[in-house]
Motif scaffolding. Structure first.
Motif, PDB file in Angstrom:
ATOM      1  N   ARG A   1       0.943  -1.086   0.031  1.00  0.00           N
ATOM      2  CA  ARG A   1      -0.042  -0.046   0.090  1.00  0.00           C
ATOM      3  C   ARG A   1       0.753   1.201   0.033  1.00  0.00           C
ATOM      4  NH1 ARG A   1      -1.877  -3.578   3.443  1.00  0.00           N
ATOM      5  NH2 ARG A   1      -3.984  -4.533   3.181  1.00  0.00           N
TER       6      ARG A   1
ATOM      7  N   THR B   1      -0.770   4.358   1.330  1.00  0.00           N
ATOM      8  CA  THR B   1      -1.283   4.457   2.535  1.00  0.00           C
ATOM      9  C   THR B   1       0.002   4.736   3.337  1.00  0.00           C
ATOM     10  OG1 THR B   1      -3.127   2.981   2.481  1.00  0.00           O
ATOM     11  CG2 THR B   1      -1.941   3.093   4.348  1.00  0.00           C
ATOM     12  N   ARG B   2       1.186   4.409   2.849  1.00  0.00           N
ATOM     13  CA  ARG B   2       2.362   4.653   3.555  1.00  0.00           C
ATOM     14  C   ARG B   2       2.832   6.005   3.343  1.00  0.00           C
ATOM     15  NH1 ARG B   2       6.739  -0.334   3.098  1.00  0.00           N
ATOM     16  NH2 ARG B   2       6.266  -0.953   5.126  1.00  0.00           N
TER      17      ARG B   2
ATOM     18  N   ALA C   1       1.071  -1.565   6.512  1.00  0.00           N
ATOM     19  CA  ALA C   1       0.440  -1.242   5.362  1.00  0.00           C
ATOM     20  C   ALA C   1       1.268  -1.961   4.499  1.00  0.00           C
ATOM     21  CB  ALA C   1       0.417   0.321   5.083  1.00  0.00           C
TER      22      ALA C   1
ATOM     23  N   ASP D   1      -7.920  -3.849   5.094  1.00  0.00           N
ATOM     24  CA  ASP D   1      -8.199  -2.658   4.509  1.00  0.00           C
ATOM     25  C   ASP D   1      -9.138  -1.996   5.159  1.00  0.00           C
ATOM     26  OD1 ASP D   1      -6.632  -3.125   1.976  1.00  0.00           O
ATOM     27  OD2 ASP D   1      -8.077  -3.730   0.705  1.00  0.00           O
TER      28      ASP D   1
ATOM     29  N   PHE E   1      -7.157   0.359   7.459  1.00  0.00           N
ATOM     30  CA  PHE E   1      -6.142   1.228   6.649  1.00  0.00           C
ATOM     31  C   PHE E   1      -7.399   2.333   5.983  1.00  0.00           C
ATOM     32  CE2 PHE E   1      -3.450  -2.528   6.305  1.00  0.00           C
ATOM     33  CZ  PHE E   1      -2.671  -1.855   7.383  1.00  0.00           C
TER      34      PHE E   1
ATOM     35  N   ASN F   1      -6.708   5.981   6.756  1.00  0.00           N
ATOM     36  CA  ASN F   1      -6.715   7.114   5.605  1.00  0.00           C
ATOM     37  C   ASN F   1      -7.887   8.143   5.589  1.00  0.00           C
ATOM     38  OD1 ASN F   1      -4.249   6.474   4.117  1.00  0.00           O
ATOM     39  ND2 ASN F   1      -5.421   4.623   3.430  1.00  0.00           N
TER      40      ASN F   1
ATOM     41  N   ASN G   1      -7.536   0.577  -0.886  1.00  0.00           N
ATOM     42  CA  ASN G   1      -8.400   0.023   0.216  1.00  0.00           C
ATOM     43  C   ASN G   1      -9.924  -0.201  -0.460  1.00  0.00           C
ATOM     44  OD1 ASN G   1      -7.466   3.023   2.190  1.00  0.00           O
ATOM     45  ND2 ASN G   1      -6.635   0.989   2.258  1.00  0.00           N
TER      46      ASN G   1
END
Length: 187
Positions: free
Chosen positions: A15, A18-19, A65, A73, A76, A80, A139
């Protein structure tokens, strides 16, 4: 898989957006600390425990992630969504002007002052754009309503940011330190 891929590990993992959003959020709160206005939860926990908590949380989300399966997901999507809500709260809850594209651009935020906004605004925008991109692309197994619920946090985050800023200013007045030095200049 060719010979050049043996032993190669994707540094951003599963991801990447996300990171990036997580790194942007960490950059945002540590920029505030380094600039001398404190950081979220510093008025309650103190600067060192708050920094430790933020570093631990960011590191945990960053690592997860890159390693967690699609079943993660939901977590996350919440992270997010909350990160995007925090960025929107900053852009709407503090004095701003509009850019040529119509986007809000902070003039001042949490005592940082106009001199630091040229650095702070891009940090917020990168973090927010990465969180939005992650919600749209990464996600996918999470329910689509989760980010909408997180956006409902925007008004609460605005109130929370201003309350935290007020508490940090009061602490800077009573107990000056390196971590709240810029706030002392406001009084």
């Amino acid at each position: 898989m060719g010979p050049y891929r043996i032993g190669w590990v994707d540094p951003l993992g599963r991801r990447p957006l996300t990171r990036l959003a997580t790194a942007g959020l960490a950059a945002h709160v540590f920029f505030e600390l380094g600039a001398g206005v404190g950081m979220p939860t510093a008025s309650v926990l103190g600067p060192v425990p708050a920094a430790g908590l933020w570093a631990l949380a960011a590191g945990t989300v960053w690592r997860a992630a890159g390693t967690r399966p699609a079943s993660g997901d939901v977590v996350f999507a919440v992270c997010n969504g909350a990160g995007l809500a925090a960025v929107i709260a900053h852009l709407q809850g503090w004095p701003h002007r509009r850019t040529r594209l119509g986007l809000p651009w902070l003039r001042e935020c949490e005592g940082l002052g106009p001199d630091l906004m040229r650095y702070y605004n891009p940090i917020l925008y990168v973090s927010g754009a990465a969180a939005l991109g992650a919600l749209l692309r990464e996600n996918r197994s999470a329910p689509r309503y989760l980010p909408l619920l997180a956006l409902g946090l925007v008004p609460l985050f605005i109130v929370g940011q201003h309350a935290e800023h007020w508490r940090l200013r009061e602490m800077a007045r009573r107990r000056p330190g390196w971590w709240n030095r810029r706030l002392r200049q406001l009084d």
